[in-house]
Design an enzyme around this catalytic site. Structure first.
Site, PDB file in Angstrom:
ATOM      1  N   LEU A  36       0.754  -1.326   0.041  1.00 20.73           N
ATOM      2  CA  LEU A  36      -0.029  -0.031   0.025  1.00 20.73           C
ATOM      3  C   LEU A  36       0.774   1.348   0.068  1.00 20.73           C
ATOM      4  CD1 LEU A  36      -2.627  -0.966   2.586  1.00 20.73           C
ATOM      5  CD2 LEU A  36      -2.870  -1.398   0.090  1.00 20.73           C
ATOM      6  N   GLY A  37       2.099   1.187   0.495  1.00 21.35           N
ATOM      7  CA  GLY A  37       2.872   2.336   0.496  1.00 21.35           C
ATOM      8  C   GLY A  37       4.321   1.945   1.275  1.00 21.35           C
ATOM      9  N   SER A  38       5.070   2.942   1.308  1.00 21.29           N
ATOM     10  CA  SER A  38       6.564   2.644   1.843  1.00 21.29           C
ATOM     11  C   SER A  38       7.179   3.973   2.011  1.00 21.29           C
ATOM     12  CB  SER A  38       7.370   1.691   1.059  1.00 21.29           C
ATOM     13  OG  SER A  38       7.677   2.245  -0.247  1.00 21.29           O
ATOM     14  N   LYS A  59       1.879  -3.019   8.879  1.00 19.00           N
ATOM     15  CA  LYS A  59       3.106  -2.132   8.794  1.00 19.00           C
ATOM     16  C   LYS A  59       4.361  -2.931   9.334  1.00 19.00           C
ATOM     17  CE  LYS A  59       4.516   2.533  10.504  1.00 19.00           C
ATOM     18  NZ  LYS A  59       4.047   3.743  11.380  1.00 19.00           N
ATOM     19  N   ASP A 167       2.602  14.582  14.279  1.00 13.92           N
ATOM     20  CA  ASP A 167       2.801  14.628  12.738  1.00 13.92           C
ATOM     21  C   ASP A 167       1.303  14.437  12.422  1.00 13.92           C
ATOM     22  OD1 ASP A 167       4.024  14.453  10.364  1.00 13.92           O
ATOM     23  OD2 ASP A 167       4.329  12.188  10.170  1.00 13.92           O
TER      24      ASP A 167
END
Length: 310
Positions: A36-38, A59, A167
């Site tokens: 999905l993402g990195s 994750k 964040d």
């Protein structure tokens, strides 16, 4: 060289939370899906739980990327601070209640010699706010107001648990495109909340305040409020107000869209140069713009009307 700090977690509501001794290994309980993402933290994959098919996000965190460690009460083994914070926010199988505006950790695993896997719920019909704004453009003020209220209420819950996110940005907020409900994600930059000065920051620079850019020092609450000001500007104007350090230090947002004077007033207040001149998050909720009625804000993606603001 990474500053690998160790924190003894001694929050009252974590007295009964212990590191989970998993009887079945990850491979027996979950299956990986697509990437999905990195990023610098590691990678996130889709997946599902074998027992019931529930969709999850997985994750991966490399051990050498962990910058803060926590020692849970009653446990000898250290864990990444992110896992400890998520446990205190209602993650895992403990009895700590969670919050609907915060992503829930379902499980976590230590992979011998490699790192850690964190398994999260994966809400359906969701996209992150960055993609939502990219596809839709600047948001109507009532929608931005609804999102901001939910973010603030989720952050109030975090603060009540002794946690600061550090964040807050559009990429770390999931939007349910059917209901308009949001969830805050990614506590990888989070920390224990304290009244004293912070001298470390692992969040996103273009969301950070002037005091960090200039002096590498900040307090948790003014930092959070500044990031909320950047977020609100981003929502109503379609992009963040500052890209360069020089712009952040100027602390003078240039409005690129026609938005109400009340909304501009709130943004400027949150983006005050001096930390002591910014509102508290409770004062944000009481601002004139936030008190305006927004019972009908239309639909998000043409699927259904989202619910009235709570």
């Amino acid at each position: 060289m990474l500053d690998k700090r160790i924190v003894d977690l001694r929050l009252d509501h974590l007295e009964d939370v212990k590191a989970k001794n998993v009887k079945e290994p990850f491979e027996k309980q979950y299956k990986y899906g697509a990437l999905l993402g990195s990023g610098g933290f590691g990678s996130v994959f889709g997946g599902h739980r074998i027992s019931d098919g529930q969709q999850v996000a997985i994750k991966q965190i490399s051990r050498d990327r962990v910058q803060q460690w926590a020692r849970l009460s009653g446990e000898a083994n250290m864990v990444p601070m992110e896992i400890a914070l998520l446990l205190s926010l209602g993650g895992g199988s403990g009895s700590v209640p969670g919050h609907q505006g915060i992503i829930r950790m379902l499980d976590w695993f230590e992979v011998q010699g490699q790192g850690y896997l964190i398994v999260f719920e994966k809400p359906q019909h969701c996209q992150d706010l960055f993609d939502f704004i990219t596809e839709r453009g600047a948001l109507e003020e009532p929608i931005a107001q609804r999102f901001l209220k939910q973010v603030i209420k989720a952050l109030q819950f975090c603060h009540s648990r002794g946690i600061v996110h550090r964040d807050i940005k559009d990429e770390n907020i999931l939007v349910d495109t059917r209901t308009g409900d949001i969830k805050i994600i990614d506590f990888g930059s989070g920390a224990l909340l304290k009244d004293s000065i912070y001298t470390d920051f692992e969040g996103t620079r273009v969301y950070s305040p002037p005091e960090w850019i200039l002096n590498q020092r900040y307090n948790a609450h003014p930092l959070t409020v500044w990031s909320l000001g950047v977020l609100l500007f981003d929502m109503v104007c379609g992009d963040i107000p500052f890209e360069r350090d020089e712009d952040i230090i100027q602390a003078t947002p240039g409005f690129t869209k026609r938005i109400s004077k009340e909304c501009q007033s709130l943004i400027r207040w949150c983006l005050a140069y001096r930390p002591e001149d910014r509102p508290t998050i409770e004062q944000i909720l009481l601002h004139t713009w936030m008190m305006e009625n927004s019972e009908d804000i239309g639909d998000l993606q043409g699927e259904s009307n989202i619910k009235p603001s709570l």
